[in-house]
Design a protein around this motif. Structure first.
Motif, PDB file in Angstrom:
ATOM      1  N   GLU A 276      28.303   5.260  23.509  1.00  0.00           N
ATOM      2  CA  GLU A 276      27.861   4.295  22.507  1.00  0.00           C
ATOM      3  C   GLU A 276      28.788   3.412  22.150  1.00  0.00           C
ATOM      4  N   LEU A 277      28.700   1.955  22.215  1.00  0.00           N
ATOM      5  CA  LEU A 277      29.448   1.070  21.623  1.00  0.00           C
ATOM      6  C   LEU A 277      28.772   0.049  21.043  1.00  0.00           C
ATOM      7  N   ASN A 278      29.109   0.089  19.659  1.00  0.00           N
ATOM      8  CA  ASN A 278      28.483  -1.132  18.923  1.00  0.00           C
ATOM      9  C   ASN A 278      29.425  -2.159  18.698  1.00  0.00           C
ATOM     10  N   LEU A 279      29.153  -3.588  18.746  1.00  0.00           N
ATOM     11  CA  LEU A 279      30.037  -4.764  18.539  1.00  0.00           C
ATOM     12  C   LEU A 279      29.154  -5.537  17.877  1.00  0.00           C
ATOM     13  N   LYS A 280      28.205  -5.295  17.084  1.00  0.00           N
ATOM     14  CA  LYS A 280      27.163  -6.343  16.652  1.00  0.00           C
ATOM     15  C   LYS A 280      27.781  -6.895  15.279  1.00  0.00           C
ATOM     16  N   GLY A 281      27.626  -8.162  15.049  1.00  0.00           N
ATOM     17  CA  GLY A 281      28.178  -8.608  13.893  1.00  0.00           C
ATOM     18  C   GLY A 281      29.657  -9.090  13.855  1.00  0.00           C
ATOM     19  N   ASN A 282      30.421  -9.243  14.945  1.00  0.00           N
ATOM     20  CA  ASN A 282      31.511  -9.811  15.212  1.00  0.00           C
ATOM     21  C   ASN A 282      31.535 -11.353  15.176  1.00  0.00           C
ATOM     22  N   ARG A 283      32.500 -11.840  15.861  1.00  0.00           N
ATOM     23  CA  ARG A 283      32.669 -13.168  16.242  1.00  0.00           C
ATOM     24  C   ARG A 283      33.007 -13.425  17.585  1.00  0.00           C
ATOM     25  N   LEU A 284      32.516 -12.575  18.537  1.00  0.00           N
ATOM     26  CA  LEU A 284      32.574 -12.635  19.854  1.00  0.00           C
ATOM     27  C   LEU A 284      32.117 -13.914  20.601  1.00  0.00           C
ATOM     28  N   THR A 285      32.868 -14.568  21.374  1.00  0.00           N
ATOM     29  CA  THR A 285      32.651 -15.786  22.063  1.00  0.00           C
ATOM     30  C   THR A 285      32.652 -15.577  23.677  1.00  0.00           C
ATOM     31  N   LEU A 290      33.557  -4.958  31.826  1.00  0.00           N
ATOM     32  CA  LEU A 290      33.285  -3.409  31.112  1.00  0.00           C
ATOM     33  C   LEU A 290      33.217  -2.402  32.137  1.00  0.00           C
ATOM     34  N   THR A 291      33.867  -2.595  33.235  1.00  0.00           N
ATOM     35  CA  THR A 291      33.543  -1.649  34.536  1.00  0.00           C
ATOM     36  C   THR A 291      33.863  -0.045  34.149  1.00  0.00           C
ATOM     37  N   THR A 292      34.918   0.163  33.363  1.00  0.00           N
ATOM     38  CA  THR A 292      35.425   1.344  32.992  1.00  0.00           C
ATOM     39  C   THR A 292      34.319   2.309  32.268  1.00  0.00           C
ATOM     40  N   PHE A 293      33.488   1.597  31.650  1.00  0.00           N
ATOM     41  CA  PHE A 293      32.571   2.444  30.943  1.00  0.00           C
ATOM     42  C   PHE A 293      31.268   2.818  31.882  1.00  0.00           C
ATOM     43  N   THR A 294      31.554   3.760  32.599  1.00  0.00           N
ATOM     44  CA  THR A 294      30.614   4.309  33.530  1.00  0.00           C
ATOM     45  C   THR A 294      29.563   5.177  32.979  1.00  0.00           C
ATOM     46  N   SER A 295      29.768   5.751  31.591  1.00  0.00           N
ATOM     47  CA  SER A 295      28.803   6.596  30.986  1.00  0.00           C
ATOM     48  C   SER A 295      28.282   6.014  29.692  1.00  0.00           C
ATOM     49  N   LEU A 296      28.449   4.650  29.749  1.00  0.00           N
ATOM     50  CA  LEU A 296      27.988   4.017  28.498  1.00  0.00           C
ATOM     51  C   LEU A 296      26.348   4.041  28.784  1.00  0.00           C
ATOM     52  N   SER A 297      25.459   4.414  27.434  1.00  0.00           N
ATOM     53  CA  SER A 297      24.334   4.447  27.642  1.00  0.00           C
ATOM     54  C   SER A 297      23.856   3.527  26.468  1.00  0.00           C
ATOM     55  N   SER A 298      24.578   3.089  25.524  1.00  0.00           N
ATOM     56  CA  SER A 298      24.115   2.243  24.372  1.00  0.00           C
ATOM     57  C   SER A 298      24.894   1.089  24.133  1.00  0.00           C
ATOM     58  N   LEU A 299      24.627  -0.165  24.264  1.00  0.00           N
ATOM     59  CA  LEU A 299      25.589  -1.420  24.172  1.00  0.00           C
ATOM     60  C   LEU A 299      25.381  -2.229  23.371  1.00  0.00           C
ATOM     61  N   ILE A 300      25.535  -2.437  22.088  1.00  0.00           N
ATOM     62  CA  ILE A 300      24.980  -3.321  21.089  1.00  0.00           C
ATOM     63  C   ILE A 300      25.875  -4.581  20.827  1.00  0.00           C
ATOM     64  N   LEU A 301      25.525  -5.604  21.243  1.00  0.00           N
ATOM     65  CA  LEU A 301      26.354  -7.045  21.275  1.00  0.00           C
ATOM     66  C   LEU A 301      25.638  -8.075  20.501  1.00  0.00           C
ATOM     67  N   ALA A 302      24.697  -7.792  19.622  1.00  0.00           N
ATOM     68  CA  ALA A 302      23.836  -8.525  18.875  1.00  0.00           C
ATOM     69  C   ALA A 302      24.820  -9.362  17.674  1.00  0.00           C
ATOM     70  N   SER A 303      24.273 -10.614  17.327  1.00  0.00           N
ATOM     71  CA  SER A 303      24.633 -11.291  16.166  1.00  0.00           C
ATOM     72  C   SER A 303      26.406 -11.464  16.450  1.00  0.00           C
ATOM     73  N   ASN A 304      26.497 -12.031  17.733  1.00  0.00           N
ATOM     74  CA  ASN A 304      27.858 -12.787  17.922  1.00  0.00           C
ATOM     75  C   ASN A 304      27.805 -14.140  18.234  1.00  0.00           C
ATOM     76  N   HIS A 305      28.740 -14.753  18.772  1.00  0.00           N
ATOM     77  CA  HIS A 305      28.698 -16.320  19.358  1.00  0.00           C
ATOM     78  C   HIS A 305      28.912 -16.670  20.723  1.00  0.00           C
ATOM     79  N   MET A 306      28.271 -15.753  21.522  1.00  0.00           N
ATOM     80  CA  MET A 306      28.319 -15.825  22.965  1.00  0.00           C
ATOM     81  C   MET A 306      27.159 -16.817  23.649  1.00  0.00           C
TER      82      MET A 306
END
Length: 522
Positions: A276-285, A290-306
């Motif tokens: 689980e990786l949560n990056l919500k609410g940063n300033r990501l552009t 993310l190729t090494t995250f082969t076990s990732l089941s939840s990825l939250i990238l909401a509320s950024n600037h991409m």
């Protein structure tokens, strides 16, 4: 971030009791549900009752006016295993207040807004303590040695205080500690020595502090971490390899920081066990591979600037089940960005700037359960876009400027067939053409989905005029002498039915007929 309401604890105790509490020998203004348990919740009680049985194991005090714990306060209760003070008025705890409580296993002192510190030797006799909760007080400083005697401690919480600095080695002797919660304080930085001695720590919460920078060796002393919560800080960047030692890490929460970019470099480029990786609410552009995250089941990238994403950004994330890209500035998506994500169950793309989607975008998402496309700039969807979905699913499509013409036929038919799975269907409205504006897409008849002509096939409406007299509309158009004209008038009734009248004009001038014959012979 809210305080845990003490009423929950009280209700739980009440429900656990069998029948009415036996008040025989129970201290005044308290409740005794078993001979081993005393619960005092009187708001006007300024001191602890003095007739508490020596056999009592659990003593709980909630919302009293108790201000001080003296050396003699609990002297007559040496067999206590659980001692809880929640939402009281404590101002001071004597260094010897718990000296006689060697059997204590669980201790909580929380919700005391005037308690600003504890003496270094306060817990010197609590060698059997496994849980220590010091939440929502006003503790500003924790003295070195405060926890040195707590060799069996497994859970330590100090959230909601005003601690600004952790003087190392504060936790050096807590070799059994598995959970450490320092969230909602004023901590400005942590380094390698901060967590010395915590080689068994599994869950670390230092969220909602004032941390802006993390040294590359910050987590070298806690290699067994499974959860790391850093949300609500002011972290600007992550050093390469900072998480490389955390080979067992399953949950990483970086929500609400100031990151502008993210990649797998902080993990050293090696395969990660992160789930689980949560990056919500940063300033990501930007978002790198993310190729090494082969076990990732939840990825939250909401509320950024991409606004864009690399085509291969999720290429190796084949275990992904939940992907949240909502509230960004995405204007388009590569056609194969979700390729290979066959097990994904939810994709959130709402509140972006998407104006079109490729027909094969969700080709591999057969078992999707939730798809949010609401609040974008979509006017239509390409035929076949949602045909791969075979399992029961819910979709959100409202908040888009749907153009209800001949190009909306696929989406219109799909909505009519799958209306039960479209959330907020009544808010999925046509924006154009004008005569269908604000009408729900599902209520529009298929015969209404028509397109106007274009180019040289379209009548120059600037050569037309309109007059209205009561209930009569007169349209006058100038046309070329030899140009045929077909005029269709569609009358939209209140029930949505359309009544159509057609007028055809064929040129009668012989010159026009001769011209037609010449054209036919060419």
């Amino acid at each position: 971030m809210d305080r845990e309401p003490p009423l929950i604890l009280l209700l739980a105790l009440l429900l656990c009791g069998r029948g009415d509490p036996d008040q025989t020998g129970c201290p005044h203004r308290c409740h005794c549900f078993t001979p081993d348990q005393v619960l005092c919740t009187d708001g006007g009680m300024p001191y602890l009752p003095r007739n508490v049985s020596r056999t009592v194991k659990e003593f709980i005090v909630i919302s009293s006016d108790l201000q001080y714990l003296f050396p003699h306060t609990l002297m007559e209760n040496p067999h206590l295993t659980k001692l809880i003070f929640i939402n009281n008025a404590l101002r001071s705890v004597h260094a010897q207040a718990f000296h006689h409580l060697a059997e204590l296993q669980e201790l909580e002192i929380s919700g005391n807004p005037w308690l600003d510190g504890l003496h270094a030797g306060t817990f010197s006799s609590q060698g059997n303590l496994t849980t220590l909760l010091l939440n929502f007080n006003r503790i500003t400083t924790v003295h070195p040695g405060t926890f040195d005697s707590l060799r069996r401690l497994e859970t330590l919480q100090m959230k909601g205080n005003a601690v600004s600095q952790l003087t190392a080695p504060l936790f050096l002797h807590l070799h059994s500690l598995r959970v450490l919660d320092l969230s909602q304080n004023k901590i400005q930085g942590v380094g390698r020595e901060t967590f010395s001695g915590l080689e068994r720590l599994e869950i670390l919460r230092i969220s909602y502090n004032l941390i802006s920078n993390l040294t590359s060796d910050a987590f070298l002393e806690v290699p067994q971490l499974e959860e790391l919560h850093l949300e609500g800080n002011q972290i600007l960047e992550l050093a390469d390899n900072i998480f490389s030692v955390l080979t067992d890490l399953k949950v990483l929460n970086l929500r609400g920081n100031l990151l502008t970019t993210f990649s797998d470099k902080p993990f050293g480029g090696q395969t990660s066990s992160l789930q689980e990786l949560n990056l919500k609410g940063n300033r990501l552009t930007s978002l790198s591979s993310l190729t090494t995250f082969t076990s990732l089941s939840s990825l939250i990238l909401a509320s950024n600037h991409m606004s864009t994403l690399p085509e291969d950004v999720f290429r190796n994330n084949t275990s992904l089940e939940h992907l949240d890209l909502s509230e960004n500035q995405l204007i388009s998506l590569p056609p194969t960005i979700f390729s290979g994500l066959c097990g994904i169950k939810s994709i959130y793309l709402n509140q972006n700037n998407l104006s079109r989607l490729d027909a094969k975008l969700f080709e591999d998402q057969e078992f999707i359960q939730q798809l949010h496309l609401s609040d974008n700039h979509l006017e239509t969807l390409p035929p076949g876009l949602m045909d791969p979905f075979v399992s029961q699913h819910t979709v959100r499509l409202h908040g888009n400027p749907w153009r209800c013409d001949c190009h909306l036929g696929y989406l219109h038919d799909w909505v009519l067939r799958n209306g039960a799975g479209v959330e907020k269907l009544d808010r999925m409205l046509c924006q154009s053409p004008a005569f269908l504006s604000r009408k729900p897409v599902a209520s529009v008849g298929k015969e209404q989905l028509v397109c106007w002509g274009s180019g040289d096939q379209m009548l120059d409406l600037q050569r037309c005029s309109q007059e209205v007299h009561n209930d009569t509309v007169i349209i006058r158009c100038k046309v070329d002498r030899c140009a045929p004209l077909t005029l269709k008038v569609q009358l939209l009734q209140d029930d949505g039915a359309v009544k159509e009248n057609t007028f055809k004009h064929q040129p009668e001038d012989p010159v026009c007929r001769n011209q037609t014959g010449v054209d036919a012979n060419r």
